[in-house]
Scaffold this motif. Structure first.
Motif, PDB file in Angstrom:
ATOM      1  N   ALA A   8       0.817  -1.218   0.000  1.00  0.00           N
ATOM      2  CA  ALA A   8       0.000   0.000   0.000  1.00  0.00           C
ATOM      3  C   ALA A   8       0.846   1.262   0.000  1.00  0.00           C
ATOM      4  O   ALA A   8       0.472   2.266  -0.612  1.00  0.00           O
ATOM      5  CB  ALA A   8      -0.942  -0.005   1.203  1.00  0.00           C
ATOM      6  N   ALA A  27       0.759  -5.537   4.094  1.00  0.00           N
ATOM      7  CA  ALA A  27      -0.697  -5.500   4.036  1.00  0.00           C
ATOM      8  C   ALA A  27      -1.307  -6.574   4.913  1.00  0.00           C
ATOM      9  O   ALA A  27      -0.798  -7.679   5.004  1.00  0.00           O
ATOM     10  CB  ALA A  27      -1.172  -5.698   2.598  1.00  0.00           C
ATOM     11  N   TYR A  47      -7.565  -3.485   2.744  1.00  0.00           N
ATOM     12  CA  TYR A  47      -7.622  -4.629   1.843  1.00  0.00           C
ATOM     13  C   TYR A  47      -8.729  -5.535   2.346  1.00  0.00           C
ATOM     14  O   TYR A  47      -8.793  -5.857   3.534  1.00  0.00           O
ATOM     15  CB  TYR A  47      -6.293  -5.387   1.847  1.00  0.00           C
ATOM     16  CG  TYR A  47      -5.193  -4.657   1.119  1.00  0.00           C
ATOM     17  CD1 TYR A  47      -5.003  -4.836  -0.243  1.00  0.00           C
ATOM     18  CD2 TYR A  47      -4.354  -3.779   1.791  1.00  0.00           C
ATOM     19  CE1 TYR A  47      -4.000  -4.165  -0.916  1.00  0.00           C
ATOM     20  CE2 TYR A  47      -3.350  -3.098   1.125  1.00  0.00           C
ATOM     21  CZ  TYR A  47      -3.174  -3.297  -0.226  1.00  0.00           C
ATOM     22  OH  TYR A  47      -2.193  -2.621  -0.894  1.00  0.00           O
ATOM     23  N   MET A  57      -9.013  -3.891  -2.837  1.00  0.00           N
ATOM     24  CA  MET A  57      -8.773  -2.764  -1.947  1.00  0.00           C
ATOM     25  C   MET A  57     -10.007  -1.867  -1.967  1.00  0.00           C
ATOM     26  O   MET A  57     -10.649  -1.717  -2.998  1.00  0.00           O
ATOM     27  CB  MET A  57      -7.565  -1.933  -2.324  1.00  0.00           C
ATOM     28  CG  MET A  57      -6.889  -2.186  -3.597  1.00  0.00           C
ATOM     29  SD  MET A  57      -5.542  -1.050  -3.966  1.00  0.00           S
ATOM     30  CE  MET A  57      -4.289  -2.240  -4.352  1.00  0.00           C
TER      31      MET A  57
END
Length: 116
Positions: A8, A27, A47, A57
């Protein structure tokens, strides 16, 4: 490929919507990331799916929410990537035209990051 999608913190490097992402480096499902998106709105990204062939996402800022799905299909030594997203909220309705072609732009920038 999956690793880039699940990183991310690297989203601003290839996704034109994101200006800044902060949070943990790895993540995790439902782990929130603080985001700043164009034109400077703040919100949260999480997520919701992390499977071998699918990453989802979801991000939200005031008046706008996006659910983005990425499907990864192995084809020999290559990976076919498909991307689809949906938008909700009053700001999404106003920006509908601005998001035409964004999936292709994201895929092209992602390809450049991976081959770069």
């Amino acid at each position: 490929m999956r690793a880039v999608l699940l990183d991310a913190l690297s989203l601003p490097a290839w996704n034109p919507a994101f200006l800044r992402v902060t949070g943990q480096s790895e993540a995790g499902l439902a782990a929130p990331y603080r985001i700043t998106v164009r034109p400077g709105l703040s919100g949260v990204l999480t997520y919701e799916a992390d499977e071998p062939g699918h990453v989802r996402m979801v991000w939200q800022v005031p008046g706008f929410a996006e659910t983005a799905d990425w499907w990864l299909d192995a084809e020999g030594e290559r990976t076919l990537v498909r991307h689809h997203f949906t938008h909700q909220g009053p700001l999404a309705r106003v920006l509908r035209e601005a998001y035409q072609g964004v999936a292709g732009l994201r895929l092209d920038r992602l390809r450049r990051v991976l081959t770069g």
